[in-house]
Design an enzyme around this catalytic site. Structure first.
Site, PDB file in Angstrom:
ATOM      1  NE  ARG A  70      -3.907  -2.242   0.342  1.00 29.36           N
ATOM      2  CZ  ARG A  70      -3.473  -3.518  -0.157  1.00 29.36           C
ATOM      3  NH1 ARG A  70      -2.477  -3.717  -0.576  1.00 29.36           N
ATOM      4  NH2 ARG A  70      -4.405  -4.457   0.181  1.00 29.36           N
ATOM      5  CB  SER A 114      -8.607  -1.568   4.502  1.00 33.44           C
ATOM      6  OG  SER A 114      -9.241  -2.873   3.943  1.00 33.44           O
ATOM      7  CD  GLU A 151      -5.259   0.873   2.570  1.00 36.43           C
ATOM      8  OE1 GLU A 151      -5.503  -0.106   3.154  1.00 36.43           O
ATOM      9  OE2 GLU A 151      -6.265   1.171   1.546  1.00 36.43           O
TER      10      GLU A 151
END
Ligand SMILES: Cc1cc2nc3c(=O)[nH]c(=O)nc-3n(C[C@H](O)[C@H](O)[C@H](O)COP(=O)(O)OP(=O)(O)OC[C@H]3O[C@@H](n4cnc5c(N)ncnc54)[C@H](O)[C@@H]3O)c2cc1C
Length: 340
Positions: free
Chosen positions: A161, A238, A333
């Site tokens: 990520r 998420s 995130e």
């Protein structure tokens, strides 16, 4: 054309209230260069589909939403093709089209919201596959001087990520195009599919040959059974990354929590953030107008009328409880815009 005082509450999937002082939607690289030249010293933000953002307030200066929509294919040889796609193409539209044409490579990344231009930013990943595995090149425009730059995959500093665009060179480039490698025909052997993740193999078992289309169908069904649809329950997917801990820390946790969910990684052990949050008592729990989803504890949802303060207060409370209980630091995130 540049619009002024634009409402962004429907342009972010968490449905947070915010406005852009000025919003440009360039359709090609020349238009983007003109927009950048006329910007002066104004702050600059780049917006895609708004599905990985916490809008913390109004965006001053200029917000750029690239709407480049071209998609072109190049057959390299019988088994390999490349697709070059503009930053404004809806990611899942691209996946659907490549899969429908029989090309393999993107099927595990089905049903991820957002635009192609943002996909390299956080190296999107799902069901055991990351964008990094299929990228050939990423084209971008430098914010500083408007020049065009092409990055090979190995120059993008892709990580879990993460990428050059999200970390080291944050704010320096606007991604305009990606070129992705796709396979077909004999190159699509069974062992070239990634099915060892999240119940995919079980879902596909016994129903004839595995094809990109069947994998896509299975991924969509699995995702729809677990993830809330932002159209009905606003969220940004998420909310935390899966944290990586040392093997020593992992062993200590495992002694106390034998059902701890984790995966081996080179640096130690990656823990399932959703499991940590659920075990900290946050699954389905609310704090004001926001809460952690009752099916998927990793997803922070806006039950209606939330502000960024509500979102960040809940995130801080969850992070603190996980830290206290497990000694593990959760990292958010979605990106804060404007930043902290
Ligand atoms: C229900 C749901 C499920 C999700 N599932 C997943 C998943 O499985 N895997 C996953 O990885 N993500 C997932 N996400 C997160 C999100 O969809 C992806 O990160 C997606 O790539 C974000 O795209 P976007 O266009 O909405 O980007 P935005 O949210 O608009 O922007 C995100 C960041 O990228 C930057 N950016 C956007 N476009 C460009 C550009 N052209 N050039 C430079 N910077 C740019 C923005 O400035 C911002 O910092 C999910 C989100 C939701 C709501």
């Amino acid at each position: 054309m540049i619009d002024t005082d634009v409402d962004l509450s429907t342009a972010n999937t968490l449905a947070l209230p915010a406005r852009a002082e000025r919003l440009a939607r360039p359709a090609d690289v020349d238009e983007l260069a003109r927009v950048l030249t006329g910007r002066g010293a104004d702050p600059l933000f780049v917006l895609g589909g708004g599905s990985n953002l916490v809008l913390t307030g109004d965006l001053p200066g200029l917000t750029v939403m690239p709407v480049f929509d071209e998609v072109s294919y190049r057959q390299v040889d019988e088994g390999l093709a490349q697709v070059r796609v503009g930053a404004g193409v809806v990611w899942d539209r691209l996946v659907a089209d490549t899969v429908a044409a029989g090309w393999q490579g993107l099927e595990n990344l089905s049903w991820i919201p957002g635009n192609a231009g943002a996909a390299p930013f956080q190296n999107i990943g799902a069901y055991g596959v990351e964008l990094a595995e299929v990228v050939s090149t990423v084209e971008a425009v430098s914010v500083e001087d408007g020049s065009n730059i092409s990055f090979d995959a190995d120059q993008c500093e892709f990580a879990y990520r993460d990428s050059l665009f999200k970390s080291r060179c944050r704010g320096e480039f606007i991604i305009t195009h990606l070129t992705l490698n796709l396979r077909r025909g004999n190159a699509c052997r069974l062992d070239s599919f990634r099915l060892d993740y999240g119940g995919l193999a079980e879902r596909l078992a016994g129903d004839g040959p595995v094809t990109p289309a069947r994998v896509r169908e299975a991924v969509i069904a699995l995702r729809q059974s677990k993830l809330p649809d932002p159209a009905t329950l606003p969220n940004a997917g998420s909310f935390f990354k899966n944290p990586v801990v040392s093997l020593t820390h992992y062993q200590r946790l495992l002694e106390r929590y034998p059902d701890l969910v984790s995966f081996p990684v080179a640096e130690g052990r990656k823990l399932a953030a959703g499991w940590l949050i659920e075990r900290s008592g946050w699954k389905g729990r609310r704090l004001g107008p926001v809460g952690m989803h009752d099916q998927q504890a990793l997803v922070l949802v806006n039950h209606g009328g939330a502000t960024a303060v509500d979102v960040l207060s809940l995130a801080a409370a969850v992070r603190e409880d996980v830290r206290q209980r497990f000694g593990v630091e959760l990292e958010q995130e979605p990106v804060l815009m404007p930043g902290a």
